[in-house]
Write an enzyme that holds these catalytic residues in place. Sequence first.
Site, PDB file in Angstrom:
ATOM      1  N   ARG A  83      -5.476  -1.243  15.260  1.00 29.20           N
ATOM      2  CA  ARG A  83      -6.297  -1.852  14.216  1.00 29.20           C
ATOM      3  C   ARG A  83      -6.510  -3.327  14.521  1.00 29.20           C
ATOM      4  O   ARG A  83      -5.577  -4.066  14.772  1.00 29.20           O
ATOM      5  CB  ARG A  83      -5.612  -1.732  12.861  1.00 29.20           C
ATOM      6  CG  ARG A  83      -6.340  -2.541  11.810  1.00 29.20           C
ATOM      7  CD  ARG A  83      -6.228  -1.937  10.460  1.00 29.20           C
ATOM      8  NE  ARG A  83      -6.883  -2.767   9.473  1.00 29.20           N
ATOM      9  CZ  ARG A  83      -6.641  -2.693   8.187  1.00 29.20           C
ATOM     10  NH1 ARG A  83      -5.770  -1.818   7.740  1.00 29.20           N
ATOM     11  NH2 ARG A  83      -7.279  -3.452   7.342  1.00 29.20           N
ATOM     12  N   ARG A  92     -12.260   0.325  10.290  1.00 29.74           N
ATOM     13  CA  ARG A  92     -10.915   0.242  10.823  1.00 29.74           C
ATOM     14  C   ARG A  92     -10.470   1.567  11.417  1.00 29.74           C
ATOM     15  O   ARG A  92     -10.862   2.637  10.947  1.00 29.74           O
ATOM     16  CB  ARG A  92      -9.911  -0.237   9.776  1.00 29.74           C
ATOM     17  CG  ARG A  92      -9.617   0.690   8.626  1.00 29.74           C
ATOM     18  CD  ARG A  92     -10.653   0.697   7.517  1.00 29.74           C
ATOM     19  NE  ARG A  92     -11.066  -0.605   7.043  1.00 29.74           N
ATOM     20  CZ  ARG A  92     -10.432  -1.275   6.085  1.00 29.74           C
ATOM     21  NH1 ARG A  92      -9.395  -0.763   5.509  1.00 29.74           N
ATOM     22  NH2 ARG A  92     -10.883  -2.427   5.688  1.00 29.74           N
ATOM     23  N   ASP A  95      -5.969   2.596   8.208  1.00 32.75           N
ATOM     24  CA  ASP A  95      -5.570   1.844   7.026  1.00 32.75           C
ATOM     25  C   ASP A  95      -4.484   2.656   6.338  1.00 32.75           C
ATOM     26  O   ASP A  95      -4.680   3.845   6.068  1.00 32.75           O
ATOM     27  CB  ASP A  95      -6.804   1.711   6.111  1.00 32.75           C
ATOM     28  CG  ASP A  95      -6.615   0.710   5.001  1.00 32.75           C
ATOM     29  OD1 ASP A  95      -5.748  -0.175   5.114  1.00 32.75           O
ATOM     30  OD2 ASP A  95      -7.364   0.805   4.014  1.00 32.75           O
ATOM     31  N   ASP A  97      -2.006   2.475   2.978  1.00 27.07           N
ATOM     32  CA  ASP A  97      -1.739   1.757   1.729  1.00 27.07           C
ATOM     33  C   ASP A  97      -0.613   2.439   0.966  1.00 27.07           C
ATOM     34  O   ASP A  97      -0.623   3.673   0.819  1.00 27.07           O
ATOM     35  CB  ASP A  97      -2.979   1.784   0.824  1.00 27.07           C
ATOM     36  CG  ASP A  97      -4.136   0.978   1.387  1.00 27.07           C
ATOM     37  OD1 ASP A  97      -3.892  -0.056   2.014  1.00 27.07           O
ATOM     38  OD2 ASP A  97      -5.294   1.402   1.179  1.00 27.07           O
TER      39      ASP A  97
HETATM   40  N1  ROI Z   1     -14.693   4.188   1.782  1.00 26.09           N
HETATM   41  C1  ROI Z   1     -14.096   5.392   1.925  1.00 26.09           C
HETATM   42  N2  ROI Z   1     -14.805   6.493   1.701  1.00 26.09           N
HETATM   43  N3  ROI Z   1     -12.779   5.507   2.306  1.00 26.09           N
HETATM   44  C2  ROI Z   1     -12.027   4.397   2.551  1.00 26.09           C
HETATM   45  O1  ROI Z   1     -10.835   4.511   2.896  1.00 26.09           O
HETATM   46  C3  ROI Z   1     -12.627   3.119   2.395  1.00 26.09           C
HETATM   47  N4  ROI Z   1     -11.946   1.971   2.623  1.00 26.09           N
HETATM   48  C4  ROI Z   1     -12.505   0.766   2.478  1.00 26.09           C
HETATM   49  C5  ROI Z   1     -13.921   0.598   2.018  1.00 26.09           C
HETATM   50  C6  ROI Z   1     -14.705  -0.233   3.050  1.00 26.09           C
HETATM   51  C7  ROI Z   1     -13.885  -0.134   0.692  1.00 26.09           C
HETATM   52  N5  ROI Z   1     -14.595   1.864   1.839  1.00 26.09           N
HETATM   53  C8  ROI Z   1     -13.984   3.065   1.995  1.00 26.09           C
HETATM   54  O2  ROI Z   1     -11.788  -0.327   2.710  1.00 26.09           O
END
Ligand code: ROI
Length: 160
Positions: A83, A92, A95, A97
């Site tokens: 990343r 990315r 991610d 979280d």
């Molecule tokens: N949109 C989707 N569908 N899934 C995500 O994990 C995701 N993550 C983000 C943003 C760009 C807001 N949009 C996303 O960070």
Amino acid sequence: MTERVYIGLGSNLADPAEQLRDAIKALAQLPETSLSGVSSFYVSDSLLPGQPRYTNAVAGLDTSLDPLRLLDGLQAIENDQGRERLERWGPRTLDLDILLFGDRLIDEPRLKVPHYHMHARAFVLYPLAELAPGITLADGRALDDLLAACPFEGLERLSV
Ligand code: ROI
């Protein structure tokens, strides 16, 4: 003492489903941690226009790590999977979280739990509901109420 933690996974670069599979293997290898479950994978449009579609999932962990040590571990996995933090909210490869951490409310500079944006995001709520149906979040909100306010529309569940 171990606590049940839910992790949101997302990727929209470099074979997203493969990124999620690799990340799940890495989560299972974290110290003092075991993997308790993985949701289906879901594909949806980015919330920001002009980006590739995302693949998302939720994983359940049982861990005795404290929240910031777990966060360190997640950031190491993100970094291992290439990343690059080029731009905030940019595309990315991975991610990770922390969505929920037992029944804790955490408000620290590096970490807010329940995760800020989870309450209205279908790509978090529907996979979470596979692993934790009927759960109430530490902030008192019922997952079923959040789901009722958040249409499934736009999500595509991948067959496993
Ligand atoms: N949109 C989707 N569908 N899934 C995500 O994990 C995701 N993550 C983000 C943003 C760009 C807001 N949009 C996303 O960070």
